[in-house]
Write a protein that holds these residues in place. Structure first.
Motif, PDB file in Angstrom:
ATOM      1  N   GLU A   1       7.960 -16.395  24.719  1.00  0.00           N
ATOM      2  CA  GLU A   1       8.537 -14.667  24.186  1.00  0.00           C
ATOM      3  C   GLU A   1       9.928 -14.922  23.837  1.00  0.00           C
ATOM      4  O   GLU A   1      10.981 -14.352  23.128  1.00  0.00           O
ATOM      5  CB  GLU A   1       7.919 -13.662  24.686  1.00  0.00           C
ATOM      6  CG  GLU A   1       6.169 -13.866  24.277  1.00  0.00           C
ATOM      7  CD  GLU A   1       5.634 -12.814  24.486  1.00  0.00           C
ATOM      8  OE1 GLU A   1       5.071 -11.444  24.496  1.00  0.00           O
ATOM      9  OE2 GLU A   1       5.991 -12.722  25.483  1.00  0.00           O
ATOM     10  N   HIS A   2      10.346 -15.156  25.095  1.00  0.00           N
ATOM     11  CA  HIS A   2      11.624 -14.913  25.138  1.00  0.00           C
ATOM     12  C   HIS A   2      12.539 -15.645  24.585  1.00  0.00           C
ATOM     13  O   HIS A   2      13.908 -15.671  24.176  1.00  0.00           O
ATOM     14  CB  HIS A   2      12.318 -15.445  26.771  1.00  0.00           C
ATOM     15  CG  HIS A   2      12.262 -15.076  28.081  1.00  0.00           C
ATOM     16  ND1 HIS A   2      12.974 -13.630  28.390  1.00  0.00           N
ATOM     17  CD2 HIS A   2      11.198 -14.459  28.740  1.00  0.00           C
ATOM     18  CE1 HIS A   2      12.540 -12.677  28.718  1.00  0.00           C
ATOM     19  NE2 HIS A   2      10.946 -12.982  29.442  1.00  0.00           N
TER      20      HIS A   2
ATOM     21  N   ARG B   1       7.919 -12.455  18.732  1.00  0.00           N
ATOM     22  CA  ARG B   1       7.372 -12.309  20.576  1.00  0.00           C
ATOM     23  C   ARG B   1       5.930 -11.862  19.568  1.00  0.00           C
ATOM     24  O   ARG B   1       5.095 -13.317  20.854  1.00  0.00           O
ATOM     25  CB  ARG B   1       7.869 -11.296  21.054  1.00  0.00           C
ATOM     26  CG  ARG B   1       9.274 -11.419  21.552  1.00  0.00           C
ATOM     27  CD  ARG B   1       9.843 -10.849  22.776  1.00  0.00           C
ATOM     28  NE  ARG B   1       9.524  -9.239  22.138  1.00  0.00           N
ATOM     29  CZ  ARG B   1      10.860  -8.697  21.365  1.00  0.00           C
ATOM     30  NH1 ARG B   1      12.136  -9.190  21.963  1.00  0.00           N
ATOM     31  NH2 ARG B   1      10.554  -6.713  21.159  1.00  0.00           N
ATOM     32  N   GLN B   2       4.979 -11.484  19.229  1.00  0.00           N
ATOM     33  CA  GLN B   2       3.859 -11.334  19.065  1.00  0.00           C
ATOM     34  C   GLN B   2       3.501 -11.934  18.578  1.00  0.00           C
ATOM     35  O   GLN B   2       1.699 -12.447  18.430  1.00  0.00           O
ATOM     36  CB  GLN B   2       3.491 -10.044  17.815  1.00  0.00           C
ATOM     37  CG  GLN B   2       2.170  -9.996  18.105  1.00  0.00           C
ATOM     38  CD  GLN B   2       1.158  -9.366  19.224  1.00  0.00           C
ATOM     39  OE1 GLN B   2       1.740  -8.468  19.991  1.00  0.00           O
ATOM     40  NE2 GLN B   2       0.175  -9.912  19.050  1.00  0.00           N
TER      41      GLN B   2
ATOM     42  N   SER C   1      12.430 -14.893  20.455  1.00  0.00           N
ATOM     43  CA  SER C   1      13.807 -13.679  20.539  1.00  0.00           C
ATOM     44  C   SER C   1      14.597 -13.944  20.559  1.00  0.00           C
ATOM     45  O   SER C   1      15.654 -13.368  19.512  1.00  0.00           O
ATOM     46  CB  SER C   1      13.640 -12.739  21.225  1.00  0.00           C
ATOM     47  OG  SER C   1      12.237 -12.227  21.986  1.00  0.00           O
TER      48      SER C   1
ATOM     49  N   ARG D   1       2.632 -14.912  21.418  1.00  0.00           N
ATOM     50  CA  ARG D   1       1.916 -14.307  21.734  1.00  0.00           C
ATOM     51  C   ARG D   1       0.497 -14.446  21.676  1.00  0.00           C
ATOM     52  O   ARG D   1      -0.176 -15.737  22.107  1.00  0.00           O
ATOM     53  CB  ARG D   1       1.980 -13.046  22.614  1.00  0.00           C
ATOM     54  CG  ARG D   1       1.329 -12.819  23.604  1.00  0.00           C
ATOM     55  CD  ARG D   1       1.311 -11.294  24.335  1.00  0.00           C
ATOM     56  NE  ARG D   1       2.725 -10.869  24.023  1.00  0.00           N
ATOM     57  CZ  ARG D   1       3.227  -9.662  22.933  1.00  0.00           C
ATOM     58  NH1 ARG D   1       2.645  -9.630  21.734  1.00  0.00           N
ATOM     59  NH2 ARG D   1       4.809  -9.761  23.495  1.00  0.00           N
TER      60      ARG D   1
ATOM     61  N   ALA E   1      12.444  -9.711  15.992  1.00  0.00           N
ATOM     62  CA  ALA E   1      12.143 -10.169  17.339  1.00  0.00           C
ATOM     63  C   ALA E   1      11.011  -9.296  17.900  1.00  0.00           C
ATOM     64  O   ALA E   1      10.190 -10.358  18.662  1.00  0.00           O
ATOM     65  CB  ALA E   1      13.593 -10.194  18.124  1.00  0.00           C
ATOM     66  N   ALA E   2      10.653  -8.720  17.775  1.00  0.00           N
ATOM     67  CA  ALA E   2       9.006  -8.092  18.023  1.00  0.00           C
ATOM     68  C   ALA E   2       8.009  -9.028  17.535  1.00  0.00           C
ATOM     69  O   ALA E   2       7.796  -9.165  18.309  1.00  0.00           O
ATOM     70  CB  ALA E   2       8.817  -6.554  18.131  1.00  0.00           C
TER      71      ALA E   2
END
Length: 142
Positions: free
Chosen positions: A50-51, A30-31, A54, A34, A26-27
């Motif tokens: 990002e939400h 998000r990266q 995730s 972004r 998930a991280a």
């Protein structure tokens, strides 16, 4: 974003990355989101995207099968992007209303709240859960 995220060579602008079906992905998702949105000068969508990324990845981690999933970020229009997560499960996710004391079960509600639209497509190899997000300026033009 890691070097494994690849741009699409044809069609709409897109980046895709294979992720391990682990909570830590998930991280990474998000990266990636972004970085891609900043590259496309769509930073106004970063927080919501990002939400959504995730939650889509977390749902695949919790409910899919197989060792991997694929996240794709596609620019589908001016100020509009689509996030896709493909996994090897054919089970359709279903929104539910969790009890207030439950820690899980709100993922699709989050996806629905932040997305213009979302859906599920059953594939030969599994399923694709997707969501489209649109910047506020673009939404006002409709």
């Amino acid at each position: 974003m890691t070097a494994t995220a690849r741009p699409s060579a044809v069609g709409r602008p897109a980046y895709s990355q294979k992720l391990c079906r682990k909570p830590q992905s998930a991280a990474v998702a998000r990266q990636m989101v972004r970085t891609v949105l900043d590259t496309w000068h769509l930073s106004q969508l970063v927080g919501e995207a990002e939400h959504v990324a995730s939650e889509l990845v977390a749902n695949a981690v919790d409910h899919a099968c197989g060792r991997y999933m694929r996240l794709t970020v596609t620019r589908v229009g001016e100020g509009r992007v689509r996030l896709d997560v493909i996994d090897k499960s054919h089970d359709k996710p279903a929104p539910r209303i969790p009890e207030p004391s439950e820690e899980h079960g709100r993922g699709l509600a989050v996806v629905d709240a932040f997305s213009r639209t979302w859906g599920v497509e059953i594939l030969d190899v599994g399923k694709r859960v997707w969501a489209e997000l649109e910047s506020g300026a673009a939404e006002g033009d409709q």
